[in-house]
Design an enzyme around this catalytic site. Structure first.
Site, PDB file in Angstrom:
ATOM      1  N   CYS A  52      -2.661  27.412 -18.302  1.00 21.01           N
ATOM      2  CA  CYS A  52      -2.044  27.133 -17.002  1.00 21.01           C
ATOM      3  C   CYS A  52      -0.699  27.842 -16.884  1.00 21.01           C
ATOM      4  O   CYS A  52       0.324  27.333 -17.359  1.00 21.01           O
ATOM      5  CB  CYS A  52      -1.877  25.629 -16.813  1.00 21.01           C
ATOM      6  N   CYS A  64       1.967  25.795 -15.070  1.00 16.32           N
ATOM      7  CA  CYS A  64       2.578  24.703 -15.848  1.00 16.32           C
ATOM      8  C   CYS A  64       3.559  25.260 -16.878  1.00 16.32           C
ATOM      9  O   CYS A  64       4.618  24.687 -17.110  1.00 16.32           O
ATOM     10  CB  CYS A  64       1.534  23.909 -16.624  1.00 16.32           C
ATOM     11  N   ASP A  65       3.190  26.345 -17.533  1.00 14.45           N
ATOM     12  CA  ASP A  65       3.918  26.762 -18.736  1.00 14.45           C
ATOM     13  C   ASP A  65       4.636  28.102 -18.624  1.00 14.45           C
ATOM     14  O   ASP A  65       5.385  28.470 -19.529  1.00 14.45           O
ATOM     15  CB  ASP A  65       2.938  26.812 -19.923  1.00 14.45           C
TER      16      ASP A  65
END
Ligand code: NDP
Length: 319
Positions: A140, A143-144
């Site tokens: 992701c 997300c990261d």
């Protein structure tokens, strides 16, 4: 199984555009739907950035914000949205039995499956090592990606997701390497054009991942040309995987007909499964379109099909 069995008219398993839309329609039809949101409340859109192609949002909308709005609408209309994961089912007789979090038993007149799909992984040991300890492997980018600000990263995949995530990472990171196993993309021409024309994205065609390098965190990735066998090491600190998804349907496999990839088979033009009273919507049954708008549409179909099924059952009892 310590708690009492709860009986519900309409149980929705899984959230996301399909599940929330089913909840909105089922609530308005007074079916008092109960929804268990699953491991990723809001589904895959909670890990995406801007959604530009959902009608009604002329300026686009952030995926997580859109899912919050879907949920608020479902709750306002009376859906009982709960945190919890369906861990087992018994669809052999109706009312159907569904176990939540391995402890709570629900007895349901109708079930709407909206469990979506999850990211696939490459399956090499070094990927496993770094993804389990937060060491630099992720599925992701949204997300990261933030953790790799001004750093060099790699992303595997040649589909729309990989292109979208590469474009996102290119805005944050100093350089993005795309590892594409064929000599062409699977992504749409528009997405492909976007990555090809982004100066800090380098595309490595006909290349696979040989090894992700590092001790406790990612310090590089060794990639291999599939024709020549030649390897090179990319000096990356983040490694992203965007190679598609697997439908989250395994708990239903003993009762529900699935195709060879695990997607739920529905009767064409409906959300009906092979079990009367069990309906499926969203990515769990759609490997072709996989869009928020199509997921929402099938969620609506599932609620209407469930409502009609219940109405037919009630009139059969009355007559
Ligand atoms: P796809 O299945 O479309 O693409 C997967 C990609 O990963 C392919 O390039 C595939 O290669 C590659 N791949 C698969 N397995 C491996 C492996 N083991 N090693 C290396 N590469 C691998 O998945 P996506 O998630 O990209 O897209 C899913 C659906 O969602 C599509 O229909 C897509 O159009 C849609 N989508 C739409 C978006 C939008 O409209 N904004 C955004 C994101 C997704 P190969 O081609 O060789 O099989």
């Amino acid at each position: 199984m310590s708690e009492q069995i709860e009986h519900v008219e309409c149980l929705i398993i899984g959230s996301g555009p399909a599940g929330y839309t089913a909840a909105i329609y089922a609530a308005r039809a007074d079916m008092k739907p109960v929804m268990y949101e699953g491991l990723q409340p809001g589904g895959q859109l909670t890990i995406t950035t801007e959604v530009e192609n959902y009608p009604g949002f002329p300026n686009g909308v952030e995926g997580p914000e859109m899912m919050t709005m879907f949920k608020e609408q479902a709750v306002r209309l009376g859906a009982d949205v709960r945190f919890g994961l369906a861990t087992a089912v018994d669809f052999s007789i109706r009312p159907f039995k569904v176990i939540v979090d391995e402890s709570k038993e629900i007895s349901a007149e109708t079930v709407i499956i909206a469990t979506g799909a999850s990211a696939k992984w490459l399956g090499i040991p070094s990927e496993d090592k770094f993804k389990s300890n937060g060491g630099g492997v992720s599925a992701c980018a949204v997300c990261d990606g933030f953790f790799y600000r001004q750093k060099e990263v790699a992303i595997v995949g040649g589909g729309d997701t990989a292109c979208e995530e590469a474009s996102y990472l290119a805005k944050i990171c100093s350089k993005v390497h795309m590892i594409v196993r064929k000599d062409h993309f699977r992504a749409s021409k528009a997405m492909q054009h976007r990555v090809e024309t982004t100066p800090n994205i380098e595309i490595h065609y006909e290349t696979v991942t040989d090894e992700i390098l590092g001790d406790t965190t990612v310090e590089g990735a060794r990639i291999k040309n599939v024709n020549t066998g030649e390897t090179i090491t990319l000096p990356v600190q983040g490694f992203f995987v965007a190679i598609g998804h697997t439908p989250n349907t395994w708990i239903f496999k003993d009762y529900i007909d699935l195709d060879e990839q695990g997607y739920i088979k529905t009767i064409p033009g409906t959300s009906k499964t092979n079990v009367e009273g069990v309906f499926a919507c969203g990515d769990a049954q759609d490997k072709v379109y996989r869009q928020a708008i199509t997921a929402a549409g099938t969620g609506c179909m599932a609620a209407l099909d469930a409502e009609r099924f219940l109405a037919a059952q009630h009139s059969a009892v009355m007559s």
